[in-house]
Design a protein around this motif. Structure first.
Motif, PDB file in Angstrom:
ATOM      1  N   GLU A   1       0.870  -0.911  -0.099  1.00 14.85           N
ATOM      2  CA  GLU A   1      -0.039   0.039  -0.202  1.00 14.85           C
ATOM      3  C   GLU A   1       0.876   1.301  -0.157  1.00 14.85           C
ATOM      4  OE1 GLU A   1      -2.554   1.936   3.572  1.00 14.85           O
ATOM      5  OE2 GLU A   1      -3.665  -0.036   2.552  1.00 14.85           O
TER       6      GLU A   1
ATOM      7  N   LEU B   1       5.017   8.715  -4.299  1.00 19.00           N
ATOM      8  CA  LEU B   1       5.900   7.739  -4.718  1.00 19.00           C
ATOM      9  C   LEU B   1       7.312   8.113  -5.432  1.00 19.00           C
ATOM     10  CD1 LEU B   1       3.833   4.923  -6.938  1.00 19.00           C
ATOM     11  CD2 LEU B   1       5.544   4.693  -5.106  1.00 19.00           C
TER      12      LEU B   1
ATOM     13  N   TYR C   1      -2.970   1.568  -4.186  1.00 19.58           N
ATOM     14  CA  TYR C   1      -2.792   3.024  -4.010  1.00 19.58           C
ATOM     15  C   TYR C   1      -3.631   3.623  -3.371  1.00 19.58           C
ATOM     16  CZ  TYR C   1       0.534   1.970  -7.901  1.00 19.58           C
ATOM     17  OH  TYR C   1       1.584   1.661  -8.526  1.00 19.58           O
TER      18      TYR C   1
ATOM     19  N   CYS D   1       0.838   5.817  -1.221  1.00 19.57           N
ATOM     20  CA  CYS D   1       0.193   6.743  -1.915  1.00 19.57           C
ATOM     21  C   CYS D   1       0.827   7.153  -3.361  1.00 19.57           C
ATOM     22  CB  CYS D   1       0.240   8.181  -0.928  1.00 19.57           C
ATOM     23  SG  CYS D   1      -0.582   9.489  -1.820  1.00 19.57           S
ATOM     24  N   MET D   2       0.042   7.087  -4.381  1.00 21.90           N
ATOM     25  CA  MET D   2       0.896   7.449  -5.870  1.00 21.90           C
ATOM     26  C   MET D   2       1.171   8.858  -5.755  1.00 21.90           C
ATOM     27  SD  MET D   2      -0.935   7.280  -9.338  1.00 21.90           S
ATOM     28  CE  MET D   2      -1.465   5.397  -9.167  1.00 21.90           C
TER      29      MET D   2
END
Length: 159
Positions: free
Chosen positions: A84, A90, A114, A86-87
């Motif tokens: 898991e 990244l 995401y 957070c886009m």
């Protein structure tokens, strides 16, 4: 007669005291809310106690840690995992990006999710697909992720 009472008292002391010392454990959610995520070993909490004099913090650490026994941890295997992250974040985790783009296909039972504002973490799943452990991987190198998944995620059975 006095020595018999003394021996009886000593025997009772050693039989009853360990019952009162049973280590209190917190749930993985409670530990994560306190900031203790991953597979912190109890020896890490002891090291923390040497540098930090906050007894409440050390106590919380001890409630969230895993015993240092090689046998207990090496035998745990999970049927799958969710990575898991957070886009949007990244860009700050090039090692995790590299794993997702180049290595993730080696692990068919690992799915990438995401989730907005989520720090990078592995959510380990049991055979029923239920969450068993959450491990923060913010500072892990790609090779550490690979090694961990090779050791802890069961190989997918051929269908």
């Amino acid at each position: 007669m006095g020595s018999l009472i003394y021996i009886y008292t000593i025997v009772l002391l050693f039989a009853v005291v360990p019952l009162g010392i049973a280590k209190e454990q917190l749930s993985s959610r409670e530990c994560e809310n306190l900031g203790f995520t991953g597979l912190a070993l109890c020896s890490d909490c002891n090291t923390l106690a040497e540098y930090v004099k906050d007894q409440d913090l050390v106590s919380d650490c001890l409630k969230c840690c895993t015993e240092d026994s090689d046998d207990s941890m090496s035998k745990i295997a999970y049927s799958g995992a969710h990575l898991e992250v957070c886009m949007r974040k990244l860009v700050f985790y090039p090692e995790i990006v590299g794993f997702i783009e180049e290595e993730k296909d080696q692990f068919p039972s690992v799915k990438v999710q995401y989730v907005f504002n989520s720090p990078p973490k592995l959510i380990m799943l049991d055979d029923a697909g239920q969450q068993k452990e959450t491990i923060r991987i913010d500072n892990w190198k790609r090779e550490h992720i690979l090694q961990f998944l090779r050791e802890k995620v069961k190989a997918a059975s051929a269908i």
